[in-house]
Design a protein around this motif. Structure first.
Motif, PDB file in Angstrom:
ATOM      1  N   PHE A 105       0.901  -1.113  -0.049  1.00  0.00           N
ATOM      2  CA  PHE A 105      -0.074   0.194  -0.016  1.00  0.00           C
ATOM      3  C   PHE A 105       0.718   1.222  -0.092  1.00  0.00           C
ATOM      4  O   PHE A 105       1.938   1.259   0.487  1.00  0.00           O
ATOM      5  N   TYR A 162       0.306   4.955   1.518  1.00  0.00           N
ATOM      6  CA  TYR A 162      -0.537   5.983   2.429  1.00  0.00           C
ATOM      7  C   TYR A 162       0.052   7.317   2.513  1.00  0.00           C
ATOM      8  O   TYR A 162       1.507   7.535   2.166  1.00  0.00           O
ATOM      9  N   PRO A 166      -1.971   9.220   8.960  1.00  0.00           N
ATOM     10  CA  PRO A 166      -1.936   8.742   7.474  1.00  0.00           C
ATOM     11  C   PRO A 166      -3.359   8.364   7.143  1.00  0.00           C
ATOM     12  O   PRO A 166      -4.311   7.987   7.700  1.00  0.00           O
ATOM     13  N   LEU A 207      -5.004   6.090   3.438  1.00  0.00           N
ATOM     14  CA  LEU A 207      -4.913   5.261   2.691  1.00  0.00           C
ATOM     15  C   LEU A 207      -4.713   6.168   1.222  1.00  0.00           C
ATOM     16  O   LEU A 207      -5.998   6.591   0.749  1.00  0.00           O
ATOM     17  N   LEU A 244       3.904   7.285   2.495  1.00  0.00           N
ATOM     18  CA  LEU A 244       4.440   6.057   3.241  1.00  0.00           C
ATOM     19  C   LEU A 244       4.232   4.721   2.519  1.00  0.00           C
ATOM     20  O   LEU A 244       2.979   4.528   2.208  1.00  0.00           O
ATOM     21  N   LEU A 304       6.245   4.416  11.649  1.00  0.00           N
ATOM     22  CA  LEU A 304       5.235   3.977  12.475  1.00  0.00           C
ATOM     23  C   LEU A 304       5.460   2.474  13.154  1.00  0.00           C
ATOM     24  O   LEU A 304       5.661   1.410  12.473  1.00  0.00           O
ATOM     25  N   PHE A 310      -0.607   7.434  17.502  1.00  0.00           N
ATOM     26  CA  PHE A 310      -1.874   7.197  16.567  1.00  0.00           C
ATOM     27  C   PHE A 310      -2.626   5.583  16.806  1.00  0.00           C
ATOM     28  O   PHE A 310      -1.952   4.722  17.176  1.00  0.00           O
ATOM     29  N   GLU A 339      -8.201  -1.551   4.736  1.00  0.00           N
ATOM     30  CA  GLU A 339      -7.542  -0.261   4.748  1.00  0.00           C
ATOM     31  C   GLU A 339      -7.504   0.045   6.290  1.00  0.00           C
ATOM     32  O   GLU A 339      -8.439  -0.179   7.051  1.00  0.00           O
ATOM     33  N   GLN A 340      -6.459   0.637   6.805  1.00  0.00           N
ATOM     34  CA  GLN A 340      -6.286   1.091   8.250  1.00  0.00           C
ATOM     35  C   GLN A 340      -6.926   2.685   8.439  1.00  0.00           C
ATOM     36  O   GLN A 340      -6.496   3.547   7.277  1.00  0.00           O
ATOM     37  N   PHE A 371      -7.054   5.963  10.638  1.00  0.00           N
ATOM     38  CA  PHE A 371      -6.124   6.364  11.856  1.00  0.00           C
ATOM     39  C   PHE A 371      -7.051   7.479  12.378  1.00  0.00           C
ATOM     40  O   PHE A 371      -7.723   8.259  11.772  1.00  0.00           O
TER      41      PHE A 371
END
Lengths: 111, 113
Positions: free
Chosen positions: A34, A36, A44, A46, A87, B43, B90, B101-102, B104
């Motif tokens: 991915f 980001y 962050p 996506l 990222l 991170l 975070f 998908e994360q 945050f």
């Protein structure tokens, strides 16, 4: 050696330029990839997933080379609003879905 | 739909103090995690949870505790703050662990003096 390494920044480019970011990963068992985007002092978000055949989303193109363990992000026709840190993120599903983040590459687009 | 919320946004602690960083999500996500972000380090995962009642350690768990009594909340406790814990924290959530998908939260900027 870091598990995910990105080009050190910052990249300073004029508006309209094309810029490419590179990312390498060390674990050949990595399975999902991915990009980001992180704006200054923000969380962050996506930008796009990276698929084996390469994929495009407007001005953004992501590519994956599994043999070389290398991921790239190309931004065409840069806008001022593209200024951010990008990222690279790698998911290792054989380790329970562990996500590894690169340290980020900063992009600054100037008028 | 607020997404992922974190409180406080900023905090200054003295060495040895304890505190709890709050994190909540309203997306019914199974997976929640805490990261710290330090300059040049990317991170790093502190702790994570794959569901209510289940937590596990990440890459840098020392000095931190977590619990997950509900799907929505995942607080991070600093037991005895140290200057090395000065960082941006975070919280993130996703449907499941791995290739999803994360999302945050906005982050907590912590300074330990």
């Amino acid at each position: 050696r870091k598990e995910v390494e990105q080009d050190p920044g910052p990249f300073n480019v004029p508006e309209g330029a094309t810029v490419a970011f590179n990312c390498t990963y060390s674990n050949s068992a990595s399975q999902s990839f991915f990009w980001y985007r992180q704006d200054c002092r923000k969380e962050p978000k996506l930008l796009m997933s990276v698929y084996s055949s390469g994929n495009e989303d407007g001005r953004f193109t992501a590519q994956l080379n599994r043999a070389s363990q290398y991921i790239s992000l190309l931004i065409r026709d840069s806008k001022l609003s593209d200024s951010a840190t990008y990222l690279c993120v790698v998911n290792q599903e054989n380790q329970g879905g562990k996500l590894i983040f690169g340290q980020g590459t900063e992009l600054s687009v100037k008028p | 739909n607020a997404g992922v919320t974190q409180t406080p946004k900023f905090q200054v602690l003295k060495t040895g103090q304890s505190m709890t960083l709050q994190c909540a999500q309203d997306m019914n996500h199974e997976y929640m995690s805490w990261y710290r972000q330090d300059p040049g380090m990317g991170l790093r995962l502190i702790h994570y949870s794959v569901g209510a009642g289940i937590t596990d350690q990440g890459e840098v768990p020392n000095g931190y505790n977590v619990s997950r009594s509900t799907t929505e909340d995942f607080p991070l406790r600093l037991l005895s703050a140290a200057p090395s814990q000065t960082s941006v924290y975070f919280c993130a959530s996703s449907r499941r662990r791995g290739r999803y998908e994360q999302y945050f939260g906005p982050g907590t900027r912590l300074t330990v003096t």
